[in-house]
Design an enzyme around this catalytic site. Structure first.
Site, PDB file in Angstrom:
ATOM      1  N   SER A  88       0.819  -1.217   0.000  1.00 15.45           N
ATOM      2  CA  SER A  88       0.000   0.000   0.000  1.00 15.45           C
ATOM      3  C   SER A  88       0.849   1.262   0.000  1.00 15.45           C
ATOM      4  O   SER A  88       0.335   2.355  -0.226  1.00 15.45           O
ATOM      5  CB  SER A  88      -0.920   0.014   1.225  1.00 15.45           C
ATOM      6  N   HIS A 103      -2.276  -3.596  -5.442  1.00 14.50           N
ATOM      7  CA  HIS A 103      -2.694  -3.173  -4.104  1.00 14.50           C
ATOM      8  C   HIS A 103      -4.149  -3.575  -3.877  1.00 14.50           C
ATOM      9  O   HIS A 103      -5.068  -2.982  -4.442  1.00 14.50           O
ATOM     10  CB  HIS A 103      -2.518  -1.650  -3.968  1.00 14.50           C
ATOM     11  N   GLU A 119      -5.895  -1.667  -6.995  1.00  9.53           N
ATOM     12  CA  GLU A 119      -5.034  -0.630  -7.558  1.00  9.53           C
ATOM     13  C   GLU A 119      -3.785  -1.298  -8.134  1.00  9.53           C
ATOM     14  O   GLU A 119      -3.024  -1.929  -7.403  1.00  9.53           O
ATOM     15  CB  GLU A 119      -4.668   0.371  -6.459  1.00  9.53           C
ATOM     16  N   ASN A 127      -4.202   5.718  -1.215  1.00  5.24           N
ATOM     17  CA  ASN A 127      -3.709   6.149   0.095  1.00  5.24           C
ATOM     18  C   ASN A 127      -3.258   7.607   0.084  1.00  5.24           C
ATOM     19  O   ASN A 127      -3.323   8.298   1.103  1.00  5.24           O
ATOM     20  CB  ASN A 127      -2.563   5.248   0.551  1.00  5.24           C
TER      21      ASN A 127
END
Length: 735
Positions: A443, A464, A476, A514
């Protein structure tokens, strides 16, 4: 070729078959509407026809309406899109009412022709609204089929009579889960709920339909709401029981939607107002509310992100040119929560999985995670024992890296430590075919750096996943500096196999998701330090459509993880690090042992069972509330703008390459106010000029983190929108 065909048998039973060429499921087009109405007219006008069967030439009935029809209706009316929509809806309602009345005498209600909907499988949206207008609905006994009205999930509501008919068929209370929640049912549950009339063996579907048509009487084809003396099940709004139903429904809708989803309120208004008037007037009311929703920018944005763009991404809108990369054998290294989840969804999709961990006990525990999920499915009657055995049979739990032989894709899901990941990569690649793609699930760690441990940076990629993997829809995919097209195609094809929605981004700190989530939680924490009431921070977020407030989200993710990320980011950025005031709060909570939900202590207090009992009183003692509290709107603008501006910066920098992906990821990845269509769509709803105005005010009051990006100012100056300029998937660099 036409979407519908027409045939009359020797007994005078006409069969209208819906079978759109080149589509796996039927969807209604304007041409299809014309064809269907023409065949209904033909059947009703032909004295030799005794009744009609409406069915499908596929193993499903229909997935609903092609939402592009809405755009065509708007465009047809030029400067008056509301009139175009009303005209189009009026035409659809007239056709469905024609089916419902079926040529009967309007006074005696006799002389009509029975029309039955015989569904071989799934009927959703308009694919259920059309059957609702028929006199009987039968469905083949297909446990995989789904019946229902899911429109509310994409920002609209059933507007082709489904809202009015279902609420009158079941009553407002019984219809609520299917209308307001978009609940779907398999055929047997649909029959139990009253959505359909019968479930029959698939082989007997058309015979059963034909027999009913030939035996139906005049009484069998008059809808309850067309009969004299009909009363709404559960009571009309002016009846004591009905009054309580609508009061409760209004409270429920506002409690769940916080008033930011226009479709739910409009649907309830259509049911309430429609229940006060005759059926034909109720249909007009439904049309007006539906038109109102369709013209609301929120609904437009939700349809675009959650239906049109999501579907385009799932079909490979941004897939590079490469041969088919379907995964046949998958290696998953690391059998913790994330690795176990990846193994489960992959085995569910029929992929052979090798699940590796350091000890056999850990590997077996990872496989047991799948068994636990399957057992829950069995209890809910969604999984059979045979399916459970099949899925578990796809997973081999082991400590032996040699078992990776023959894998065409490996997903490494070990600890977020570059050294551990590098060692794992080297060890795994020693057993992999030369053309295998190696993916790391991370991440935060830069993919380009991690790829240095691989024998081929071109075949190394980041994937991800979001936790829990079995529930979260977004994946992702991160390209390193040297990641090749085949690796991207492999990752995209894999994500499609496991039925999730992918986005593809370039490598950068925190990637995309994120990068946008952290400023949200940080801004909430920063406000607490400033003396803003924690309850105001949390409720402002929920009232603007965020599923979790920033403090609750921090508790869920864990405060010590936030502290770890903060230390790593500070070390990497040095003097440019902008969040020291946030760290003060996070490090203090960490030192107090308040690590979030997992420790039953964080920003919130918890009981022994782990249930939140309220915000922790110690926050107010450490950070007293300021005498003057900000306006609700200012708190909301701070929370949403921090996310949206980061999305724009990611696009400016080329990390995010397609704004469609930015919006879909915003909703599916961290729940960015779904009513808005995502962070980029929210800026378009505001308008670039208004967004810049808000940014300028926030920058003056709170600092440079709110400075409007150059791209946003450029759009404000030109009067353009993000989707007007980049909505076709065009990257900023290519524009």
């Amino acid at each position: 070729m036409t979407d519908f065909t027409y045939d009359v048998d020797a007994d005078g039973v006409a069969t209208i078959t819906w079978d759109v060429p080149g589509k796996s499921m039927n969807v209604m087009s304007l041409e299809g509407l014309t064809a269907l109405e023409g065949f209904i007219d033909q059947a009703l006008a032909d004295d030799a026809v005794k009744g009609v069967i409406l069915t499908s030439g596929k193993d499903s009935f229909a997935a609903g309406m092609d939402l592009n029809i809405i755009a065509q209706m708007k465009a047809s009316a030029g400067d008056n899109p509301a009139q175009g929509l009303m005209d189009g809806l009026t035409r659809i309602h007239a056709m469905l009412r024609k089916i419902e009345r079926a040529g009967m005498d309007p006074k005696t209600l006799k002389g009509g022709k029975p029309i039955i909907a015989a569904l071989p499988g799934t009927g959703l949206g308009l694919g259920y609204e059309i059957p609702l207008a028929c006199h009987r609905i039968i469905v083949a006994d297909n446990p995989k089929a789904k019946i229902g009205l899911p429109e509310i999930m994409v920002g609209i509501f059933p507007g082709a009579g489904g809202t009015t008919r279902l609420s009158r068929k079941l009553g407002a209370m019984a219809a609520a889960p299917f209308l307001l929640e978009g609940r779907l049912s398999d055929p047997k549950r649909a029959k139990s709920a009253g959505l359909i009339d019968d479930v029959v063996p698939a082989a007997d579907l058309l015979d059963e339909a034909r027999n009913w048509v030939l035996s139906a009487s005049d009484k069998d084809i008059v809808k309850p709401w067309d009969q004299k003396g009909w009363k709404m099940p559960g009571g009309a709004p002016y009846h004591p029981a009905g009054f309580m139903t609508f009061v409760g429904a209004s409270a429920m809708v506002n409690g769940k939607t916080k008033g930011v989803y226009p479709a739910a309120k409009a649907l309830l208004s259509a049911v309430y107002e429609g229940a006060l008037v005759p059926f034909d007037t109720a249909i007009k009311i439904e049309s007006r509310w539906f038109t109102s929703v369709l013209l609301n920018p929120s609904s437009t944005a939700m349809i675009r992100s959650l239906f049109i763009n999501k579907e385009a991404l799932e079909k490979g809108a941004n897939r590079p040119e490469a041969p088919d990369q379907t995964v046949k054998k998958l290696g998953v290294i690391g059998a913790g929560m994330m690795g176990a989840g990846i193994a489960y969804v992959s085995a569910q999709a029929g992929i052979e999985v090798v699940l590796i961990d350091q000890s056999q006990e850990s590997a077996d525990r990872g496989k047991a995670y799948s068994e636990g999920l399957l057992d829950k499915g069995i209890k809910r009657r969604k999984v059979t024992e045979e399916k459970k055995a099949q899925v578990l049979g796809q997973i081999t739990a082991t400590t032996d890296f040699a078992a990776l032989a023959g894998c065409d894709l490996v997903v490494e899901a070990v600890f977020e430590d570059p050294k551990v990941k590098a060692e794992t990569t080297t060890r795994a690649e020693a057993h992999l075919p030369a053309d295998a793609i190696f993916a790391t699930n991370t991440s935060t760690l830069p993919i380009t750096e991690l790829a240095k441990a691989s024998r081929s940076a071109e075949q190394f990629i980041g994937i991800h996943f979001f936790s829990p993997v079995d529930k979260m829809l977004l994946v992702e995919i991160i390209k390193g500096a040297q990641t090749g097209d085949r690796a991207v195609a492999k990752a995209l094809d894999f994500v499609r196999q496991i039925r999730k929605t992918p986005i593809v981004v370039n490598d950068a700190r925190y990637f995309y998701a994120n990068r946008c989530i952290l400023p949200y939680t940080n801004e909430g924490i920063r406000m607490v330090r400033e003396g803003v009431a924690p309850a105001l921070v949390e409720n402002a977020a929920k009232l603007v459509g965020m599923p979790l407030g920033p403090l609750q989200l921090t508790d869920e993710v864990s405060i010590d993880l936030g502290a770890k990320i903060a230390r790593a980011t500070r070390a990497a950025m040095g003097d440019a690090y902008p969040d020291g005031d946030v760290d003060e709060v996070v490090f203090w909570l960490e030192s107090e042992g308040r690590l979030g939900r997992k420790a039953n202590a964080g920003f919130y207090s918890y009981d022994d069972a782990g249930k939140r009992t309220g915000l922790w009183d110690g926050l107010a003692a450490k950070y007293p509330r300021a005498d003057t509290q900000p306006e609700l709107t200012e708190v909301q603008h701070r929370l949403l703008m921090m996310q949206a501006l980061e999305a724009v910066r990611a696009f400016e920098e080329g990390v995010l390459m397609d704004i469609r992906e930015g919006d879909v990821a915003g909703i599916l990845g961290w729940g960015f106010a779904p009513w808005s269509g995502g962070p980029i769509s929210w800026l378009d709803i505001l308008g670039a000029a208004k967004a810049v105005e808000i940014c300028d005010r926030l920058e003056a009051d709170h600092g440079a983190r709110f400075r409007a990006p150059a791209l946003l100012r450029d759009l404000a100056d030109s009067g353009e929108t993000f989707y007007g300029r980049y909505g076709d998937g065009k990257a900023l660099a290519a524009a």
